[in-house]
Design a protein around this motif. Structure first.
Motif, PDB file in Angstrom:
ATOM      1  N   VAL A 102      16.240  -2.858 -45.343  1.00  0.00           N
ATOM      2  CA  VAL A 102      16.034  -1.406 -45.420  1.00  0.00           C
ATOM      3  C   VAL A 102      14.708  -1.029 -44.764  1.00  0.00           C
ATOM      4  O   VAL A 102      14.623  -0.043 -44.020  1.00  0.00           O
ATOM      5  CB  VAL A 102      16.098  -0.920 -46.881  1.00  0.00           C
ATOM      6  N   ASN A 103      13.667  -1.824 -45.011  1.00  0.00           N
ATOM      7  CA  ASN A 103      12.362  -1.530 -44.416  1.00  0.00           C
ATOM      8  C   ASN A 103      12.399  -1.618 -42.895  1.00  0.00           C
ATOM      9  O   ASN A 103      11.789  -0.795 -42.205  1.00  0.00           O
ATOM     10  CB  ASN A 103      11.285  -2.455 -44.980  1.00  0.00           C
ATOM     11  N   ILE A 104      13.110  -2.598 -42.364  1.00  0.00           N
ATOM     12  CA  ILE A 104      13.202  -2.720 -40.901  1.00  0.00           C
ATOM     13  C   ILE A 104      13.957  -1.525 -40.330  1.00  0.00           C
ATOM     14  O   ILE A 104      13.538  -0.937 -39.329  1.00  0.00           O
ATOM     15  CB  ILE A 104      13.871  -4.048 -40.498  1.00  0.00           C
ATOM     16  N   ARG A 105      15.061  -1.152 -40.960  1.00  0.00           N
ATOM     17  CA  ARG A 105      15.811   0.021 -40.484  1.00  0.00           C
ATOM     18  C   ARG A 105      14.964   1.285 -40.577  1.00  0.00           C
ATOM     19  O   ARG A 105      14.999   2.140 -39.688  1.00  0.00           O
ATOM     20  CB  ARG A 105      17.116   0.176 -41.266  1.00  0.00           C
ATOM     21  N   THR A 106      14.178   1.407 -41.643  1.00  0.00           N
ATOM     22  CA  THR A 106      13.287   2.561 -41.791  1.00  0.00           C
ATOM     23  C   THR A 106      12.248   2.579 -40.686  1.00  0.00           C
ATOM     24  O   THR A 106      11.973   3.628 -40.090  1.00  0.00           O
ATOM     25  CB  THR A 106      12.603   2.539 -43.173  1.00  0.00           C
ATOM     26  N   ALA A 107      11.655   1.419 -40.386  1.00  0.00           N
ATOM     27  CA  ALA A 107      10.639   1.340 -39.331  1.00  0.00           C
ATOM     28  C   ALA A 107      11.227   1.732 -37.982  1.00  0.00           C
ATOM     29  O   ALA A 107      10.610   2.480 -37.209  1.00  0.00           O
ATOM     30  CB  ALA A 107      10.046  -0.065 -39.272  1.00  0.00           C
ATOM     31  N   ILE A 108      12.417   1.255 -37.685  1.00  0.00           N
ATOM     32  CA  ILE A 108      13.084   1.606 -36.425  1.00  0.00           C
ATOM     33  C   ILE A 108      13.359   3.106 -36.387  1.00  0.00           C
ATOM     34  O   ILE A 108      13.106   3.771 -35.383  1.00  0.00           O
ATOM     35  CB  ILE A 108      14.379   0.791 -36.253  1.00  0.00           C
ATOM     36  N   SER A 109      13.859   3.638 -37.500  1.00  0.00           N
ATOM     37  CA  SER A 109      14.148   5.074 -37.574  1.00  0.00           C
ATOM     38  C   SER A 109      12.904   5.896 -37.313  1.00  0.00           C
ATOM     39  O   SER A 109      12.917   6.841 -36.514  1.00  0.00           O
ATOM     40  CB  SER A 109      14.709   5.439 -38.952  1.00  0.00           C
ATOM     41  N   MET A 110      11.818   5.560 -37.982  1.00  0.00           N
ATOM     42  CA  MET A 110      10.585   6.325 -37.836  1.00  0.00           C
ATOM     43  C   MET A 110      10.013   6.207 -36.427  1.00  0.00           C
ATOM     44  O   MET A 110       9.513   7.192 -35.872  1.00  0.00           O
ATOM     45  CB  MET A 110       9.552   5.885 -38.875  1.00  0.00           C
ATOM     46  N   ALA A 111      10.088   5.019 -35.837  1.00  0.00           N
ATOM     47  CA  ALA A 111       9.581   4.845 -34.475  1.00  0.00           C
ATOM     48  C   ALA A 111      10.336   5.744 -33.502  1.00  0.00           C
ATOM     49  O   ALA A 111       9.734   6.364 -32.612  1.00  0.00           O
ATOM     50  CB  ALA A 111       9.705   3.383 -34.051  1.00  0.00           C
ATOM     51  N   LEU A 112      11.644   5.844 -33.681  1.00  0.00           N
ATOM     52  CA  LEU A 112      12.442   6.685 -32.785  1.00  0.00           C
ATOM     53  C   LEU A 112      12.245   8.171 -33.087  1.00  0.00           C
ATOM     54  O   LEU A 112      12.123   8.989 -32.171  1.00  0.00           O
ATOM     55  CB  LEU A 112      13.914   6.294 -32.873  1.00  0.00           C
ATOM     56  N   LEU A 113      12.196   8.525 -34.370  1.00  0.00           N
ATOM     57  CA  LEU A 113      11.956   9.930 -34.729  1.00  0.00           C
ATOM     58  C   LEU A 113      10.589  10.392 -34.229  1.00  0.00           C
ATOM     59  O   LEU A 113      10.443  11.520 -33.762  1.00  0.00           O
ATOM     60  CB  LEU A 113      12.060  10.124 -36.243  1.00  0.00           C
ATOM     61  N   ASN A 114       9.589   9.514 -34.309  1.00  0.00           N
ATOM     62  CA  ASN A 114       8.251   9.848 -33.813  1.00  0.00           C
ATOM     63  C   ASN A 114       8.242  10.078 -32.310  1.00  0.00           C
ATOM     64  O   ASN A 114       7.301  10.660 -31.774  1.00  0.00           O
ATOM     65  CB  ASN A 114       7.248   8.742 -34.152  1.00  0.00           C
ATOM     66  N   ASN A 115       9.276   9.601 -31.638  1.00  0.00           N
ATOM     67  CA  ASN A 115       9.367   9.754 -30.194  1.00  0.00           C
ATOM     68  C   ASN A 115      10.448  10.741 -29.776  1.00  0.00           C
ATOM     69  O   ASN A 115      10.944  10.698 -28.649  1.00  0.00           O
ATOM     70  CB  ASN A 115       9.595   8.389 -29.545  1.00  0.00           C
ATOM     71  N   GLY A 116      10.817  11.627 -30.683  1.00  0.00           N
ATOM     72  CA  GLY A 116      11.681  12.745 -30.323  1.00  0.00           C
ATOM     73  C   GLY A 116      13.174  12.504 -30.387  1.00  0.00           C
ATOM     74  O   GLY A 116      13.948  13.349 -29.955  1.00  0.00           O
ATOM     75  N   TRP A 117      13.613  11.389 -30.926  1.00  0.00           N
ATOM     76  CA  TRP A 117      15.046  11.162 -31.059  1.00  0.00           C
ATOM     77  C   TRP A 117      15.592  12.028 -32.189  1.00  0.00           C
ATOM     78  O   TRP A 117      14.893  12.315 -33.164  1.00  0.00           O
ATOM     79  CB  TRP A 117      15.328   9.696 -31.360  1.00  0.00           C
TER      80      TRP A 117
END
Length: 140
Positions: free
Chosen positions: A38-53
């Motif tokens: 869950v933490n890895i998926r959260t990190a990936i999600s946040m990295a992409l959201l922080n970049n406008g996805w």
């Protein structure tokens, strides 16, 4: 639907997360609900959201997670971020988000160059140049 560049970036990001954590993609990008996954998926999600996805774009690379799952991950991460700011403690999830966010920002496949950091720099420049609060708020 993801563009070719987004698909390439997503694949690279998943491999980068696998390399950093030692957990195979097929494990963390599945329906397993273990804390590490869950933490890895959260990190990936946040990295992409922080970049406008968009929420839908992020969900599409994470085993077609519904956008509400991404919203929930973002909410939990923001709560964690608030707690960490209060206590001053280091947190592995926040560090992973920072690493992956920088990875996405620096990728040649990142076609969304209007990242959060770029918007902050733009706002700071507006403040230095004497822009009024109304023009700054309107540009956010």
């Amino acid at each position: 639907m993801l563009t070719q560049y987004q698909q390439e970036l997503a694949g690279q990001l998943l491999h980068r997360a696998e390399h950093l954590t030692g957990i195979p993609i097929h494990v963390f990008n599945s329906s397993h609900r273990g804390r590490d996954n869950v933490n890895i998926r959260t990190a990936i999600s946040m990295a992409l959201l922080n970049n406008g996805w968009t929420l839908k774009e992020v969900g599409s690379i994470l085993s077609d997670k519904h956008h509400s799952s991404i919203i929930n991950a973002r909410k939990k991460f923001n709560n964690l971020l608030f707690e960490v700011k209060q206590t001053g403690e280091k947190n592995e999830l926040i560090e992973l988000v920072d690493i992956l966010t920088k990875y996405v920002e620096s990728s040649p496949f990142n076609t969304n160059r209007d990242t959060r950091h770029m918007r902050i720099n733009k706002l700071q420049s507006m403040i230095r140049n004497g822009s009024s609060i109304y023009s700054i708020v309107g540009s956010v």
